[in-house]
Design a protein around this motif. Sequence first.
Motif, PDB file in Angstrom:
ATOM      1  N   THR A  27      20.836  -0.316  50.420  1.00  0.00           N
ATOM      2  CA  THR A  27      19.962  -1.389  49.953  1.00  0.00           C
ATOM      3  C   THR A  27      18.584  -1.217  50.579  1.00  0.00           C
ATOM      4  N   TRP A  31       9.838  -0.759  51.057  1.00  0.00           N
ATOM      5  CA  TRP A  31       9.516   0.313  50.113  1.00  0.00           C
ATOM      6  C   TRP A  31       8.045   0.670  50.225  1.00  0.00           C
ATOM      7  N   ALA A  57      11.433   1.235  43.237  1.00  0.00           N
ATOM      8  CA  ALA A  57      12.435   0.287  43.721  1.00  0.00           C
ATOM      9  C   ALA A  57      11.729  -0.752  44.565  1.00  0.00           C
ATOM     10  N   HIS A  61      16.752  -3.919  46.304  1.00  0.00           N
ATOM     11  CA  HIS A  61      17.329  -3.102  45.237  1.00  0.00           C
ATOM     12  C   HIS A  61      18.379  -2.139  45.789  1.00  0.00           C
ATOM     13  N   ARG A  62      19.395  -1.891  44.989  1.00  0.00           N
ATOM     14  CA  ARG A  62      20.436  -0.936  45.348  1.00  0.00           C
ATOM     15  C   ARG A  62      20.005   0.466  44.900  1.00  0.00           C
ATOM     16  N   VAL A  63      20.160   1.440  45.807  1.00  0.00           N
ATOM     17  CA  VAL A  63      19.709   2.800  45.512  1.00  0.00           C
ATOM     18  C   VAL A  63      20.785   3.823  45.869  1.00  0.00           C
ATOM     19  N   SER A  77      17.539   4.558  41.510  1.00  0.00           N
ATOM     20  CA  SER A  77      17.726   3.121  41.729  1.00  0.00           C
ATOM     21  C   SER A  77      18.666   2.570  40.675  1.00  0.00           C
ATOM     22  N   GLN A  79      18.563  -0.480  39.782  1.00  0.00           N
ATOM     23  CA  GLN A  79      17.847  -1.573  39.148  1.00  0.00           C
ATOM     24  C   GLN A  79      16.510  -1.079  38.638  1.00  0.00           C
ATOM     25  N   SER A  80      16.169  -1.422  37.417  1.00  0.00           N
ATOM     26  CA  SER A  80      14.880  -1.041  36.853  1.00  0.00           C
ATOM     27  C   SER A  80      13.807  -2.012  37.331  1.00  0.00           C
ATOM     28  N   PRO A  81      12.630  -1.500  37.685  1.00  0.00           N
ATOM     29  CA  PRO A  81      11.556  -2.405  38.084  1.00  0.00           C
ATOM     30  C   PRO A  81      11.135  -3.295  36.923  1.00  0.00           C
ATOM     31  N   GLU A 113       7.393  -7.940  43.341  1.00  0.00           N
ATOM     32  CA  GLU A 113       8.152  -6.827  43.885  1.00  0.00           C
ATOM     33  C   GLU A 113       7.168  -5.796  44.425  1.00  0.00           C
TER      34      GLU A 113
END
Length: 217
Positions: A27, A31, A57, A61-63, A77, A79-81, A113
């Motif tokens: 996580t 960033w 990310a 966010h989960r990576v 990632s 999750q998409s930004p 973000e």
Amino acid sequence: MALNADWLAVVDERIDQKNQRFTAVGTVADWAPPTVMVQFDGSALAVPVKAFGGISAGVGHRVGLMRFGTDWAVVGSFQSPTRGFIARSIRDSASATFTGTEVIVQSVTFTAEAAANYKVTAVQSIQSTVANDVGSVRLRWRNAKTLTPANSTVITQNIPAIAASGRGVITVCIGQISGVGGDVTVAVGMARDTGTGTLQSFGAVDRQENLLLVEAF
């Protein structure tokens, strides 16, 4: 078959490879590429890792990560930004009047973000009781839920000559905010630069809507 030193070295190397991890999931804690902070699953602490170019990310966010030699790197990632519309404020009423002291006539707060870029657009009316006064229309921002002219930063500004009173003139300010996470407030401030009139930002239902729009790209 007797095992000599060379065979034993090969066996030891195979055992080491078997015990090593080459992929992981974590996580994002911070960033700021090319080095970012990631908390690996099963660990209580975030550690610095690398990040492949082109990957976006944000905090939380989960990576996915891979190991290259001794370095861990984020390779993707889950999750998409965020992209597109984020927030807006529409004002269809007149602002308070003002002269040389800047006033905030409109604002909107959103959650940013850190990995995203934000475009802020303001479409505003400004008028004066005296023709040919000059006023400043300032697009401001602050990394907080509120702002004032004193504690915020000007992204950009226009300085229109105000031809007449009535609905006044329409001015457009466009700015960008990047690399900021958490609560962000953007606002439009106005003040009279030169002249003697009393200024106002006109607004009325079905006649003049003043817009403050935030988009991510």
